[in-house]
Scaffold this active site. Sequence first.
Site, PDB file in Angstrom:
ATOM      1  N   ASP A 100      -1.490   3.408  -9.115  1.00 28.84           N
ATOM      2  CA  ASP A 100      -0.866   4.503  -9.728  1.00 28.84           C
ATOM      3  C   ASP A 100       0.466   4.157 -10.102  1.00 28.84           C
ATOM      4  O   ASP A 100       1.258   4.831 -10.971  1.00 28.84           O
ATOM      5  CB  ASP A 100      -0.646   5.763  -8.691  1.00 28.84           C
ATOM      6  CG  ASP A 100      -2.234   6.136  -8.502  1.00 28.84           C
ATOM      7  OD1 ASP A 100      -2.930   6.331  -9.437  1.00 28.84           O
ATOM      8  OD2 ASP A 100      -2.412   6.655  -7.381  1.00 28.84           O
TER       9      ASP A 100
ATOM     10  N   HIS B 235      -0.399   1.244   0.185  1.00 29.26           N
ATOM     11  CA  HIS B 235      -2.141   1.555   0.223  1.00 29.26           C
ATOM     12  C   HIS B 235      -2.572   1.252   1.816  1.00 29.26           C
ATOM     13  O   HIS B 235      -2.326   0.413   2.578  1.00 29.26           O
ATOM     14  CB  HIS B 235      -2.725   0.549  -0.515  1.00 29.26           C
ATOM     15  CG  HIS B 235      -4.125   0.898  -1.136  1.00 29.26           C
ATOM     16  ND1 HIS B 235      -5.191   0.635  -0.604  1.00 29.26           N
ATOM     17  CD2 HIS B 235      -4.432   1.710  -2.230  1.00 29.26           C
ATOM     18  CE1 HIS B 235      -5.936   1.433  -0.964  1.00 29.26           C
ATOM     19  NE2 HIS B 235      -5.729   1.736  -2.156  1.00 29.26           N
TER      20      HIS B 235
HETATM   21  N1  ACO Z   1       7.242   5.228   0.673  1.00 31.56           N
HETATM   22  C1  ACO Z   1       7.857   5.145   1.847  1.00 31.56           C
HETATM   23  N2  ACO Z   1       7.387   4.781   3.044  1.00 31.56           N
HETATM   24  C2  ACO Z   1       5.956   4.570   3.036  1.00 31.56           C
HETATM   25  C3  ACO Z   1       5.294   4.756   1.942  1.00 31.56           C
HETATM   26  C4  ACO Z   1       5.797   5.128   0.664  1.00 31.56           C
HETATM   27  N3  ACO Z   1       5.347   5.149  -0.653  1.00 31.56           N
HETATM   28  N4  ACO Z   1       3.897   4.458   2.223  1.00 31.56           N
HETATM   29  C5  ACO Z   1       3.781   4.339   3.252  1.00 31.56           C
HETATM   30  N5  ACO Z   1       5.048   4.353   4.122  1.00 31.56           N
HETATM   31  C6  ACO Z   1       5.372   3.937   5.380  1.00 31.56           C
HETATM   32  C7  ACO Z   1       4.976   5.139   6.411  1.00 31.56           C
HETATM   33  O1  ACO Z   1       6.180   6.177   6.547  1.00 31.56           O
HETATM   34  C8  ACO Z   1       4.717   4.259   7.702  1.00 31.56           C
HETATM   35  O2  ACO Z   1       6.074   4.050   8.247  1.00 31.56           O
HETATM   36  P1  ACO Z   1       6.212   4.001   9.816  1.00 31.56           P
HETATM   37  O3  ACO Z   1       5.099   2.758  10.345  1.00 31.56           O
HETATM   38  O4  ACO Z   1       7.565   3.559  10.342  1.00 31.56           O
HETATM   39  O5  ACO Z   1       5.492   5.214  10.168  1.00 31.56           O
HETATM   40  C9  ACO Z   1       4.256   3.154   7.151  1.00 31.56           C
HETATM   41  O6  ACO Z   1       4.690   2.880   5.959  1.00 31.56           O
HETATM   42  C10 ACO Z   1       2.836   3.164   7.107  1.00 31.56           C
HETATM   43  O7  ACO Z   1       2.295   4.065   6.022  1.00 31.56           O
HETATM   44  P2  ACO Z   1       1.161   5.357   6.362  1.00 31.56           P
HETATM   45  O8  ACO Z   1       1.628   6.417   5.859  1.00 31.56           O
HETATM   46  O9  ACO Z   1       0.797   5.229   7.939  1.00 31.56           O
HETATM   47  O10 ACO Z   1      -0.029   4.520   5.672  1.00 31.56           O
HETATM   48  P3  ACO Z   1      -1.345   5.058   5.510  1.00 31.56           P
HETATM   49  O11 ACO Z   1      -2.426   4.096   5.159  1.00 31.56           O
HETATM   50  O12 ACO Z   1      -1.680   6.298   6.349  1.00 31.56           O
HETATM   51  O13 ACO Z   1      -1.083   5.919   3.998  1.00 31.56           O
HETATM   52  C11 ACO Z   1      -0.858   6.052   1.504  1.00 31.56           C
HETATM   53  C12 ACO Z   1      -1.252   5.007   2.490  1.00 31.56           C
HETATM   54  C13 ACO Z   1      -1.142   7.298   1.775  1.00 31.56           C
HETATM   55  C14 ACO Z   1      -1.272   5.380   0.196  1.00 31.56           C
HETATM   56  C15 ACO Z   1       0.747   6.070   1.660  1.00 31.56           C
HETATM   57  O14 ACO Z   1       1.245   4.664   1.446  1.00 31.56           O
HETATM   58  C16 ACO Z   1       1.709   6.643   0.646  1.00 31.56           C
HETATM   59  O15 ACO Z   1       1.732   7.825   0.894  1.00 31.56           O
HETATM   60  N6  ACO Z   1       1.906   6.165  -0.771  1.00 31.56           N
HETATM   61  C17 ACO Z   1       2.402   7.072  -1.612  1.00 31.56           C
HETATM   62  C18 ACO Z   1       1.459   7.891  -2.374  1.00 31.56           C
HETATM   63  C19 ACO Z   1       0.671   7.065  -3.241  1.00 31.56           C
HETATM   64  O16 ACO Z   1       1.156   6.071  -4.045  1.00 31.56           O
HETATM   65  N7  ACO Z   1      -0.733   7.084  -3.256  1.00 31.56           N
HETATM   66  C20 ACO Z   1      -1.693   6.668  -4.005  1.00 31.56           C
HETATM   67  C21 ACO Z   1      -2.503   5.596  -3.205  1.00 31.56           C
HETATM   68  S1  ACO Z   1      -3.361   4.532  -4.224  1.00 31.56           S
HETATM   69  C22 ACO Z   1      -4.574   5.571  -4.469  1.00 31.56           C
HETATM   70  O17 ACO Z   1      -5.227   6.491  -3.571  1.00 31.56           O
HETATM   71  C23 ACO Z   1      -5.541   5.636  -5.598  1.00 31.56           C
END
Ligand code: ACO
Length: 425
Positions: free
Chosen positions: A359, A302
């Site tokens: 979710d 998140h």
């Molecule tokens: N699985 C694997 N790796 C992940 C995940 C995941 N679900 N989420 C984040 N990471 C990793 C990223 O690759 C990144 O790694 P790095 O630092 O080595 O490059 C690090 O964790 C930080 O993640 P970001 O993508 O920069 O975080 P951001 O805040 O931009 O994104 C998000 C947040 C979109 C929710 C992300 O965690 C994600 O894609 N999760 C999966 C989708 C999801 O569940 N979305 C629902 C969110 S809740 C909502 O909207 C109601």
Amino acid sequence: MDDTAKLILNGQEYLLPVIVGSENEVGVDISRLRSDSGAITLDSGYANTGACISDITFIDGEKGILRYRGYPIEQLAEKARFPEVAYLLIFGELPTATQLDSFRQDLTYHSMIHEDMKKFFEGFRHTAHPMAILSAMVTSMSSYYPEIDEEDEYRNIVRLLAKTKTIAAYAYKKAIGQPFVYPKNSLSYCSNFLHMMFSVPAEPYEVDPVLEDALNVLLILHADHEQNCSTSTVRMVGSSQANLYASIAAGICALWGPLHGGANQKVIEMLTMIQDDGGDLKKYVDKAKDKDDGFRLFGFGHRVYKNFDPRATILRKAAASVLDRLGVDDPLLDIARQLEEIALKDEYFVQRNLYPNVDFYSGIIYRAMGIPTDMFTVMFALGRLPGWVAHWKELRDDPKGRINRPRQIYTGSTERNFVPLDQRG
Ligand code: ACO
């Protein structure tokens, strides 16, 4: 706390006002930076940008706190009903008994959609994703219910809340080829929705209180989440003074994406894929960690929560209890729990503070309720409506409100001369 911050740019000092919120959140006000210095700030994904000042929802991502208008989400989920939470978010205070009665009555009596609007459904393919139908139908409402005077604002808010659930249920009926079921005025908000989803003509349908309670909690947990992607979209569109329906439809489209509300559908698809592939959880955790593999663990991570998502904590417990009360045994719940356990111990997830989000468990409850997977994001949208409306209204009511118009740092070509077609290589 100092009331100004100092920025030194090209040897020149600029004093920037510091704004402190009611929960001691600190913001540096850069609204005069460009006019004073010519520079802008750059913040890809807006991770450090406060786009507005708001009284609606407070989140402390480090401590896992979520409060609507000051009330903790745990208390609301346990004790409140969705219409009173909607009222609280939109109008700022919990309703009195009289206010709630009248609001509930309005939500009930505005549930039917104009008969002509039913014809719109004929134009959609039966395979249409219900989010496509929902966004198109919500925009279409603006052609039936224009805002002419101030009283229309309230009327349109209740119309939106009341009719969107009817549209959502009709989208489902359209997909399965069953006749639409009209709302019943004797039913509560949640029961009415379940009645329109699951009733079939000539067969009596009694709403199961377990389903009603589960839906009530799910809608409350989704009701607002401050400046997330879809709410920021609503504010962005609303800032041009677009009408309520157009602004909310834009939010619905933003919610649809798999990184936002669309993740609930993706979680179930992912858990099903793991199950069909023999249940090798480690394989999928490794895939999620592999930067060359596009796979992510949906329902994990998140932007704001870096400790735990309080909504996921509530839903984890609720999933077990709802399945138990309904007598449903879903192997996906076990897979979800095991996946969570493995990921929470894995260094990759620990280092990045990746925890289950709202979710992760919601889809398991929706499945147990008989709601099909492609309706999950629609369910999220129904819950998020009051939050979107509250933000749209807050923006509307702000006399200092300006159109949202970010800047950019341009990195394309500098000026060059046009080359006629016959002289291009
Ligand atoms: N699985 C694997 N790796 C992940 C995940 C995941 N679900 N989420 C984040 N990471 C990793 C990223 O690759 C990144 O790694 P790095 O630092 O080595 O490059 C690090 O964790 C930080 O993640 P970001 O993508 O920069 O975080 P951001 O805040 O931009 O994104 C998000 C947040 C979109 C929710 C992300 O965690 C994600 O894609 N999760 C999966 C989708 C999801 O569940 N979305 C629902 C969110 S809740 C909502 O909207 C109601």
